[in-house]
Design a protein around this motif. Structure first.
Motif, short mmCIF file in Angstrom:
data_model
loop_
_atom_site.label_atom_id
_atom_site.label_comp_id
_atom_site.label_asym_id
_atom_site.label_seq_id
_atom_site.Cartn_x
_atom_site.Cartn_y
_atom_site.Cartn_z
N UNK A 1 21.59 33.59 27.76
CA UNK A 1 22.33 34.41 28.72
C UNK A 1 21.70 34.32 30.11
N UNK A 2 20.37 34.34 30.17
CA UNK A 2 19.68 34.21 31.45
C UNK A 2 20.00 32.87 32.10
N UNK B 1 16.21 40.82 30.98
CA UNK B 1 15.73 41.89 30.10
C UNK B 1 15.58 43.20 30.88
N UNK B 2 15.08 43.09 32.13
CA UNK B 2 14.91 44.29 32.95
C UNK B 2 16.26 44.93 33.26
N UNK B 3 17.25 44.12 33.58
CA UNK B 3 18.58 44.65 33.89
C UNK B 3 19.16 45.38 32.68
N UNK C 1 24.80 41.25 32.90
CA UNK C 1 23.71 40.81 32.03
C UNK C 1 23.99 41.21 30.58
N UNK C 2 24.46 42.44 30.39
CA UNK C 2 24.77 42.90 29.03
C UNK C 2 25.89 42.07 28.40
N UNK C 3 26.98 41.84 29.14
CA UNK C 3 28.13 41.11 28.59
C UNK C 3 27.74 39.69 28.21
N UNK D 1 19.19 33.35 36.14
CA UNK D 1 18.05 34.25 36.38
C UNK D 1 17.01 34.00 35.29
N UNK D 2 15.83 34.56 35.47
CA UNK D 2 14.81 34.43 34.44
C UNK D 2 15.13 35.37 33.29
N UNK D 3 14.58 35.05 32.11
CA UNK D 3 14.79 35.94 30.96
C UNK D 3 14.18 37.31 31.23
#
Length: 316
Positions: free
Chosen positions: A23-24, A35-37, A10-12, A29-31
């Protein structure tokens, strides 16, 4: 400290897109989930990796330092999974510079390696191919490389291909059997796009004093060459042995003294374990030997820049 690779991924992706929503979407996945990850990763590392901006995000200093290590960790994780789950999948190959038809080179090589299974894609340009490699979307790319290359990538020169000038039959130089590049300095270099994104053509124009340069949208080879044929001042460059479409009013003339060479290279992510990569590299080396693809004579030929692995090219 154990890293969660879903959080690292998720970060990359967010660092690549500089936007959580895009990115999501890339990750499916959902935004909110993305964000949670990232939030959990920041909590684990004890530092903020992103700063929120008006229409996206930016990396903090800590985020910039973490990015390359995160990419390497993610690539190692993907390769580890691929050795088991993906050991039989085709080698995913991307090509760019498609006006010069790199698939000709690729198919010539693949035709001699029966065990090589390829899944072919098309990249928009070198930066796009590098991004796809670092993300793990593809395994290898084929095209002309030039600095700067992203860390974590390796390359090998596989072919040096002579190029010809193509011009209108009404061009003042059309009747010449051969042309020196400098003879084209008063003509208009016609490019299939913005010249700042076409490194080879730009360097050719700079080196041989072609002052007038223009171009159009790349709608394919036939459309592009038709645009060359209708103007008696235009010219462009194409590989010497590439079959050209049957376009009235177009002529191809060999370039000599010096002959410009277009350098094709394989590009891949360091540490890649896909067995097809070594098979493809070996097949390229074998074809280069049979077809004399790597011959280079600095007294006869011109390269805008030699790849760092120039030792694989030999004087002919």
């Amino acid at each position: 400290m154990d890293l969660d690779m879903a959080q690292v991924r998720a970060f990359v992706h967010a660092a690549q897109e500089m936007h959580f929503g895009r990115a999501a979407g890339d990750l499916g996945v959902t935004q909110q989930a993305l964000s949670k990850r990232i939030g959990r990763l920041e909590s684990l590392l004890g530092t903020k990796l992103f700063e929120r901006l008006g229409h996206g995000v930016g990396l903090t200093e800590e985020g910039r330092r973490f990015l390359e290590s995160a990419r390497r960790a993610l690539a190692a994780s993907d390769d580890a999974v691929a050795t088991i789950a993906g050991k039989d999948r085709p080698l995913r190959v991307d090509v760019w510079g498609h006006l010069y038809a790199p698939t000709r080179t690729l198919l010539q090589v693949a035709g001699r390696a029966d065990e090589l299974r390829l899944e072919l894609g098309h990249g928009r340009d070198l930066p796009g191919a590098m991004t796809a490699l670092l993300r793990g979307d593809i395994d290898v790319a084929l095209g002309r490389i030039h600095p700067p290359l992203s860390p974590g990538l390796a390359h090998r020169l596989v072919r040096l291909e002579p190029v010809d000038a193509v011009l209108s039959t009404d061009h003042p130089l059309a009747s010449e059997p051969t042309l020196r590049p400098e003879q084209l300095r008063d003509s208009v270099l016609w490019a299939p796009g913005a010249l700042e994104r076409l490194d080879f053509l730009r360097r050719f124009a700079d080196r041989f004093g072609v002052r007038e340069r223009s171009g159009s949208v790349n709608l394919g080879l036939a459309h592009f060459l038709t645009e060359v044929a209708v103007d008696p001042r235009r010219f462009s460059l194409v590989p010497a042995d590439m079959p050209l479409p049957d376009i009235p009013g177009l002529r191809s003339v060999p370039l000599v003294d010096p002959t410009p060479l277009y350098a094709w290279s394989l590009l891949w992510r360091t540490g890649s374990t896909h067995p097809g990569l070594s098979t493809l590299a070996a097949a390229c080396a074998g074809e280069a030997g049979r077809s004399r693809w790597l011959e280079y004579d600095p007294t006869r030929d011109w390269l805008p820049d030699l790849p760092t692995d120039r030792a694989e090219a030999h004087s002919g």
